[in-house]
Motif scaffolding. Structure first.
Motif, short mmCIF file in Angstrom:
data_model
loop_
_atom_site.label_atom_id
_atom_site.label_comp_id
_atom_site.label_asym_id
_atom_site.label_seq_id
_atom_site.Cartn_x
_atom_site.Cartn_y
_atom_site.Cartn_z
N MET A 1 7.58 1.46 15.58
CA MET A 1 7.28 2.71 16.29
C MET A 1 5.96 2.61 17.06
O MET A 1 5.65 3.47 17.87
CB MET A 1 7.22 3.88 15.30
CG MET A 1 5.98 3.95 14.45
SD MET A 1 6.02 5.35 13.31
CE MET A 1 4.38 5.23 12.59
N GLY A 2 5.17 1.63 16.82
CA GLY A 2 3.93 1.47 17.56
C GLY A 2 2.95 0.63 16.76
O GLY A 2 2.26 1.14 15.90
N SER A 3 2.90 -0.67 17.07
CA SER A 3 2.05 -1.56 16.29
C SER A 3 1.65 -2.75 17.14
O SER A 3 2.32 -3.10 18.12
CB SER A 3 2.79 -2.02 15.03
OG SER A 3 1.96 -2.84 14.25
N SER B 1 0.83 -1.21 0.00
CA SER B 1 0.00 0.00 0.00
C SER B 1 0.87 1.25 0.00
O SER B 1 0.63 2.19 -0.77
CB SER B 1 -0.93 0.00 1.22
OG SER B 1 -1.79 -1.11 1.21
N GLY B 2 1.89 1.26 0.86
CA GLY B 2 2.78 2.41 0.91
C GLY B 2 3.58 2.57 -0.37
O GLY B 2 3.77 3.70 -0.86
N PHE B 3 4.02 1.45 -0.94
CA PHE B 3 4.79 1.52 -2.19
C PHE B 3 3.93 2.04 -3.34
O PHE B 3 4.38 2.88 -4.12
CB PHE B 3 5.35 0.14 -2.54
CG PHE B 3 5.89 0.05 -3.93
CD1 PHE B 3 7.10 0.65 -4.26
CD2 PHE B 3 5.19 -0.61 -4.93
CE1 PHE B 3 7.60 0.59 -5.55
CE2 PHE B 3 5.68 -0.68 -6.21
CZ PHE B 3 6.88 -0.08 -6.53
N VAL B 4 2.72 1.53 -3.46
CA VAL B 4 1.83 1.97 -4.55
C VAL B 4 1.53 3.46 -4.42
O VAL B 4 1.58 4.20 -5.41
CB VAL B 4 0.53 1.14 -4.56
CG1 VAL B 4 -0.48 1.75 -5.51
CG2 VAL B 4 0.83 -0.30 -4.95
N ILE C 1 5.79 4.66 4.97
CA ILE C 1 6.35 3.82 3.91
C ILE C 1 6.30 4.55 2.58
O ILE C 1 7.26 4.52 1.79
CB ILE C 1 5.57 2.49 3.83
CG1 ILE C 1 5.74 1.70 5.12
CG2 ILE C 1 6.03 1.66 2.64
CD1 ILE C 1 4.77 0.53 5.27
N ALA C 2 5.18 5.25 2.32
CA ALA C 2 5.03 5.98 1.07
C ALA C 2 6.07 7.08 0.93
O ALA C 2 6.56 7.35 -0.17
CB ALA C 2 3.62 6.58 0.99
N LYS C 3 6.42 7.73 2.04
CA LYS C 3 7.44 8.78 2.00
C LYS C 3 8.76 8.23 1.48
O LYS C 3 9.43 8.83 0.65
CB LYS C 3 7.65 9.38 3.39
CG LYS C 3 8.82 10.37 3.46
CD LYS C 3 9.17 10.70 4.89
CE LYS C 3 10.43 11.58 4.94
NZ LYS C 3 11.65 10.87 4.49
N PHE D 1 -1.60 11.44 12.89
CA PHE D 1 -2.50 10.37 12.46
C PHE D 1 -2.69 9.26 13.50
O PHE D 1 -3.40 8.29 13.22
CB PHE D 1 -1.99 9.75 11.16
CG PHE D 1 -1.73 10.73 10.06
CD1 PHE D 1 -2.77 11.35 9.39
CD2 PHE D 1 -0.42 11.08 9.71
CE1 PHE D 1 -2.53 12.27 8.38
CE2 PHE D 1 -0.17 12.00 8.70
CZ PHE D 1 -1.24 12.60 8.03
N GLY D 2 -2.04 9.40 14.67
CA GLY D 2 -2.11 8.34 15.66
C GLY D 2 -1.22 7.17 15.29
O GLY D 2 -0.33 7.29 14.43
N ILE D 3 -1.46 6.01 15.91
CA ILE D 3 -0.61 4.84 15.64
C ILE D 3 -1.34 3.83 14.76
O ILE D 3 -0.99 2.65 14.74
CB ILE D 3 -0.14 4.17 16.95
CG1 ILE D 3 -1.35 3.74 17.79
CG2 ILE D 3 0.77 5.10 17.73
CD1 ILE D 3 -0.97 2.92 19.01
N GLY D 4 -2.36 4.30 14.05
CA GLY D 4 -3.12 3.40 13.17
C GLY D 4 -2.41 3.15 11.86
O GLY D 4 -1.24 3.48 11.66
N GLU D 5 -3.15 2.58 10.91
CA GLU D 5 -2.59 2.18 9.63
C GLU D 5 -2.19 3.38 8.77
O GLU D 5 -1.23 3.31 8.00
CB GLU D 5 -3.60 1.32 8.86
CG GLU D 5 -3.86 -0.03 9.48
CD GLU D 5 -2.59 -0.86 9.59
OE1 GLU D 5 -1.91 -1.07 8.56
OE2 GLU D 5 -2.27 -1.29 10.71
N THR D 6 -2.90 4.50 8.91
CA THR D 6 -2.61 5.67 8.07
C THR D 6 -1.18 6.14 8.25
O THR D 6 -0.47 6.40 7.27
CB THR D 6 -3.59 6.82 8.40
OG1 THR D 6 -4.92 6.36 8.21
CG2 THR D 6 -3.33 8.01 7.49
N ALA D 7 -0.75 6.29 9.50
CA ALA D 7 0.61 6.76 9.78
C ALA D 7 1.65 5.81 9.21
O ALA D 7 2.66 6.23 8.63
CB ALA D 7 0.82 6.93 11.28
#
Length: 273
Positions: A216-218, A85-88, A145-147, A134-140
């Motif tokens: 970092m938090g998962s 997801s982050g790569f795409v 990864i996308a960065k 964004f908190g420690i959810g999937e968005t962050a």
């Protein structure tokens, strides 16, 4: 007889290529095999610490236990989904911006300085900010990864477009190509070697970003599994996670290299002695 001779030559060529692949595979596996063998022997003899460096057989047994409990499959599925997801997201944006900046100098002057400034910000420095936003959810995690995936594709797409021979553009203008047709038929194919290199690097950086994101938090994923094992001194499980990251990284890189061989077969490049 004249019809069977080319068939025999073709079969011989296939056999030769097959033997060459086998020899390359055996040569590539030689060093890892020797390292694992030495590691196992030294561990059994007590020369190296079994706590810090568990033997390969202990690591293998830990992996088998994780498979049997289903924990390994669940964590792999989550981590792969995050990385892809982050790569795409990051890779597609990097490719689009790289092409845009490569094609137009005004866009380069407007965007490139800002992009280069952001590129210098390390993952670990921006991770706390992403958690705050964004908190420690999937968005962050996906954005982190996308960065990382954004910049290799951005830079290589830009360099690939700027590396296309200017004389070819003169030819397309003589042939009456429109601007859009120039981009599709000349610019993108000419930049494809750089773009595929950017894809390879972006995939590698995506896996690195995944490690940072999950540590970092998962509460799930390979990184979480390794972090949890570290807290309870389950060193073999930590090594299982490291091996998984390495294997998935190599598989992703090999897939892109396969595309390179298929799409760039027209190149006559030096392959080494």
């Amino acid at each position: 007889m004249s019809q069977t001779q080319p068939q025999v030559q073709l079969a011989t060529a296939h056999q030769l290529r097959f033997k060459q692949r086998i020899n390359r595979a055996l040569l590539g596996a030689l060093v890892p095999f020797l390292v694992l063998l030495a590691w196992q022997v030294l561990g059994q003899q007590g020369v190296i610490s079994s706590l810090l460096f568990p033997t390969p057989l202990r690591i293998l047994n830990a992996g088998i236990r994780l498979i049997q409990t289903g924990e390994l499959y669940d964590n792999i599925k989550i981590s792969v989904l995050r990385a892809l997801s982050g790569f795409v997201l990051g890779g597609s944006l990097g490719l689009a911006f790289g092409i845009l900046v490569g094609l137009f100098r005004k866009t380069e002057k407007a965007l490139d300085p800002t992009v280069q400034m952001l590129r210098m910000v390390p993952h670990l420095a921006i991770a706390p900010l992403f958690i705050l936003w964004f908190g420690i959810g999937e968005t962050a995690k996906i954005l982190l990864i996308a960065k990382g995936a954004f910049f290799p594709l951005y830079i290589n797409a830009f360099l690939g477009i700027r590396g296309v021979d200017n004389k070819l553009f003169d030819v397309t203008r003589v042939l009456g190509f429109s601007k859009w047709k120039q981009i599709i038929r000349l610019t993108i194919p000419g930049a494809l070697p750089h773009i595929l290199l950017g894809v390879r690097i972006s995939l590698g950086v995506s896996w690195l970003g995944l490690v940072v994101a999950e540590l970092m938090g998962s509460t799930s994923g390979i990184g979480y599994m390794m972090s949890d094992a570290r807290q309870f001194s389950k060193t073999p499980v930590v090594f299982v996670g490291i091996i998984l990251f390495a294997v998935f990284g190599i598989v992703a890189d090999s897939a892109v290299r396969l595309l390179e061989r298929k799409w760039l077969s027209w190149r006559d490049s030096y392959k080494g002695h």
